[in-house]
Motif scaffolding. Structure first.
Motif, PDB file in Angstrom:
ATOM      1  N   ILE A  87      33.804-111.831 -30.216  1.00 17.84           N
ATOM      2  CA  ILE A  87      32.846-111.050 -29.432  1.00 17.84           C
ATOM      3  C   ILE A  87      32.063-110.159 -30.396  1.00 17.84           C
ATOM      4  O   ILE A  87      32.550-109.833 -31.474  1.00 17.84           O
ATOM      5  N   LYS A  88      30.878-109.772 -30.005  1.00 21.10           N
ATOM      6  CA  LYS A  88      30.064-108.884 -30.840  1.00 21.10           C
ATOM      7  C   LYS A  88      30.566-107.445 -30.715  1.00 21.10           C
ATOM      8  O   LYS A  88      31.121-107.052 -29.698  1.00 21.10           O
ATOM      9  N   HIS A  89      30.324-106.662 -31.758  1.00 23.08           N
ATOM     10  CA  HIS A  89      30.782-105.272 -31.773  1.00 23.08           C
ATOM     11  C   HIS A  89      30.072-104.419 -30.720  1.00 23.08           C
ATOM     12  O   HIS A  89      30.550-103.331 -30.372  1.00 23.08           O
ATOM     13  N   THR A  90      28.970-104.919 -30.209  1.00 18.41           N
ATOM     14  CA  THR A  90      28.222-104.189 -29.174  1.00 18.41           C
ATOM     15  C   THR A  90      28.660-104.551 -27.754  1.00 18.41           C
ATOM     16  O   THR A  90      28.172-103.957 -26.785  1.00 18.41           O
ATOM     17  N   ILE A 111      33.045-109.263 -34.333  1.00 16.35           N
ATOM     18  CA  ILE A 111      32.168-109.524 -35.481  1.00 16.35           C
ATOM     19  C   ILE A 111      30.899-108.681 -35.359  1.00 16.35           C
ATOM     20  O   ILE A 111      30.516-108.252 -34.270  1.00 16.35           O
ATOM     21  N   ASP A 112      30.257-108.452 -36.504  1.00 14.54           N
ATOM     22  CA  ASP A 112      29.021-107.687 -36.497  1.00 14.54           C
ATOM     23  C   ASP A 112      27.818-108.631 -36.410  1.00 14.54           C
ATOM     24  O   ASP A 112      27.976-109.836 -36.179  1.00 14.54           O
ATOM     25  N   ASP A 113      26.643-108.097 -36.641  1.00 14.71           N
ATOM     26  CA  ASP A 113      25.426-108.905 -36.510  1.00 14.71           C
ATOM     27  C   ASP A 113      25.322-109.996 -37.568  1.00 14.71           C
ATOM     28  O   ASP A 113      24.560-110.951 -37.411  1.00 14.71           O
ATOM     29  N   ASP A 114      26.087-109.864 -38.666  1.00 14.02           N
ATOM     30  CA  ASP A 114      26.090-110.882 -39.718  1.00 14.02           C
ATOM     31  C   ASP A 114      27.249-111.860 -39.573  1.00 14.02           C
ATOM     32  O   ASP A 114      27.522-112.646 -40.482  1.00 14.02           O
ATOM     33  N   VAL A 118      34.976-107.555 -38.278  1.00 12.58           N
ATOM     34  CA  VAL A 118      35.030-106.101 -38.457  1.00 12.58           C
ATOM     35  C   VAL A 118      36.143-105.444 -37.656  1.00 12.58           C
ATOM     36  O   VAL A 118      36.455-104.261 -37.876  1.00 12.58           O
ATOM     37  N   GLY A 119      36.740-106.161 -36.705  1.00 11.61           N
ATOM     38  CA  GLY A 119      37.779-105.526 -35.910  1.00 11.61           C
ATOM     39  C   GLY A 119      38.481-106.489 -34.966  1.00 11.61           C
ATOM     40  O   GLY A 119      38.111-107.661 -34.847  1.00 11.61           O
ATOM     41  N   LEU A 120      39.508-105.967 -34.318  1.00 10.41           N
ATOM     42  CA  LEU A 120      40.317-106.770 -33.400  1.00 10.41           C
ATOM     43  C   LEU A 120      40.676-105.894 -32.200  1.00 10.41           C
ATOM     44  O   LEU A 120      40.962-104.707 -32.356  1.00 10.41           O
ATOM     45  N   VAL A 121      40.687-106.497 -31.035  1.00  9.61           N
ATOM     46  CA  VAL A 121      41.094-105.772 -29.831  1.00  9.61           C
ATOM     47  C   VAL A 121      42.083-106.632 -29.052  1.00  9.61           C
ATOM     48  O   VAL A 121      41.875-107.836 -28.868  1.00  9.61           O
ATOM     49  N   SER A 122      43.186-106.017 -28.635  1.00  6.84           N
ATOM     50  CA  SER A 122      44.244-106.735 -27.932  1.00  6.84           C
ATOM     51  C   SER A 122      44.253-106.369 -26.452  1.00  6.84           C
ATOM     52  O   SER A 122      43.527-105.476 -26.006  1.00  6.84           O
ATOM     53  N   LYS A 185      35.535-113.373 -43.231  1.00 10.50           N
ATOM     54  CA  LYS A 185      35.260-114.612 -42.511  1.00 10.50           C
ATOM     55  C   LYS A 185      36.550-115.152 -41.891  1.00 10.50           C
ATOM     56  O   LYS A 185      37.457-115.579 -42.593  1.00 10.50           O
ATOM     57  N   VAL A 186      36.622-115.102 -40.572  1.00 10.62           N
ATOM     58  CA  VAL A 186      37.794-115.589 -39.852  1.00 10.62           C
ATOM     59  C   VAL A 186      37.591-117.050 -39.480  1.00 10.62           C
ATOM     60  O   VAL A 186      36.576-117.421 -38.903  1.00 10.62           O
ATOM     61  N   ILE A 187      38.590-117.887 -39.815  1.00  8.93           N
ATOM     62  CA  ILE A 187      38.477-119.318 -39.541  1.00  8.93           C
ATOM     63  C   ILE A 187      39.516-119.788 -38.523  1.00  8.93           C
ATOM     64  O   ILE A 187      39.518-120.952 -38.126  1.00  8.93           O
ATOM     65  N   GLY A 188      40.394-118.892 -38.104  1.00 12.34           N
ATOM     66  CA  GLY A 188      41.414-119.282 -37.140  1.00 12.34           C
ATOM     67  C   GLY A 188      42.272-118.101 -36.736  1.00 12.34           C
ATOM     68  O   GLY A 188      42.024-116.961 -37.127  1.00 12.34           O
ATOM     69  N   LYS A 189      43.300-118.411 -35.990  1.00  9.25           N
ATOM     70  CA  LYS A 189      44.206-117.380 -35.474  1.00  9.25           C
ATOM     71  C   LYS A 189      45.593-117.984 -35.347  1.00  9.25           C
ATOM     72  O   LYS A 189      45.748-119.145 -34.968  1.00  9.25           O
TER      73      LYS A 189
END
Length: 212
Positions: A87-90, A111-114, A118-122, A185-189
Motif C-alpha cells: 500500500i502507499k504511505h498516503t 511503499i513510498d512514491d518511488d 518504508v514501513g510495515l503495518v500489522s 526493495k521487497v520481493i516477498g514475504k
C-alpha cells in the motif's frame, strides 16, 4: 544434512549431564547462552533434545533423517515465500483495513512514491490505530506504521531455519523478504503461518513416504 560440530557437542553434553540448563551447557562450551539459542532451538524442534521448564534439557534419544533435516530447515526462503500486499504511505487507515481484509493477510507493506519499502503495518497496529480515533478515513498509514530501518527483514537466499529464528526471537508475525543488495526493495514475504504450514506439510509427506 549433518548437524554442526557444536550441535553434536551440545548433544554429548546433555547426554552426560541431563537434565542440564542452557546456562550450564554454554559454560561448558565457553560461550554465552544467546550464542547457543539457535542451536538449542533447532535441536529441540527436531526432537533430539527435550526442553523442560525449570528442569533443563534432556536427550530424547530421537534422531532426524538427513533428508528431512535438509527439507525442513535448509530450504531457501525463496522456495516458500509469498507475494506481499503493498500500500502507499498516503493510504488512509480505513483503506488499509479494507485492503487487509480483502487480501486476507496479516500485514501490509508500505511503499513510498518511488516504490521503496518504508514501513510495515500489522493487524495489531491497525486495531490500535482505530481505538478512540474518529479520523481513520483521513489519517495516513504513515502515522501508525513501523518504520525502516527498525523492521527485521531477510533475504531470499537465507535458510528457512534463519527465518524461523528471527520471527521467534523478535516476536513478529512476518518478515519482508528483501533484495540482497537493496533492502528498500521487497520481493516477498515469509510469515509465521507459512513456516508452520511448511513444517507440517513436510513432516506429513515424509510419514506418507515411509508408509509406502
Amino acid at each position: 544434512m549433518e548437524l554442526s560440530v557444536r550441535q553434536k557437542k551440545i548433544i554429548e553434553i546433555v547426554k552426560d549431564n541431563e537434565p542440564i540448563s542452557g546456562d550450564k551447557i554454554a559454560k561448558q562450551l565457553g560461550l554465552t547462552k544467546p550464542t547457543l539459542r539457535q542451536d538449542l532451538s533447532l535441536l529441540t524442534m527436531t526432537g533430539i533434545l527435550d526442553a523442560r521448564p525449570k528442569v533443563g534439557y534432556i536427550y530424547s534419544g530421537q534422531t532426524i533423517e538427513p533428508l528431512l533435516y535438509e527439507k525442513l530447515f535448509y530450504l531457501k526462503v525463496k522456495e516458500i515465500m509469498v507475494p506481499p500486499v503493498f500500500i502507499k504511505h498516503t493510504t488512509s487507515i480505513q483503506d488499509a483495513i479494507t485492503d487487509l481484509f480483502m487480501h486476507d493477510t496479516g500485514s501490509l507493506y508500505v511503499i513510498d512514491d518511488d516504490a521503496d519499502f518504508v514501513g510495515l503495518v500489522s493487524r495489531k497496529d491497525l486495531l490500535r490505530a482505530t481505538l478512540n480515533n474518529s479520523a481513520i478515513g483521513t489519517t495516513p498509514i504513515a502515522m501508525v506504521m513501523s518504520r525502516m530501518p527498525n523492521i527485521i527483514s531477510i533475504s531470499a537466499d537465507e535458510r528457512v531455519i534463519d527465518a524461523g529464528y528471527l520471527i521467534m526471537n523478535h516476536q513478529v508475525d512476518s518478515l519482508p523478504v528483501v533484495e540482497k543488495q537493496d533492502s528498500s526493495k521487497v520481493i516477498g514475504k515469509i510469515s509465521k503461518s507459512k513456516l508452520m504450514n511448511h513444517f507440517i506439510a513436510s513432516g506429513y509427506d515424509m510419514e506418507k513416504n515411509k508408509e509406502q
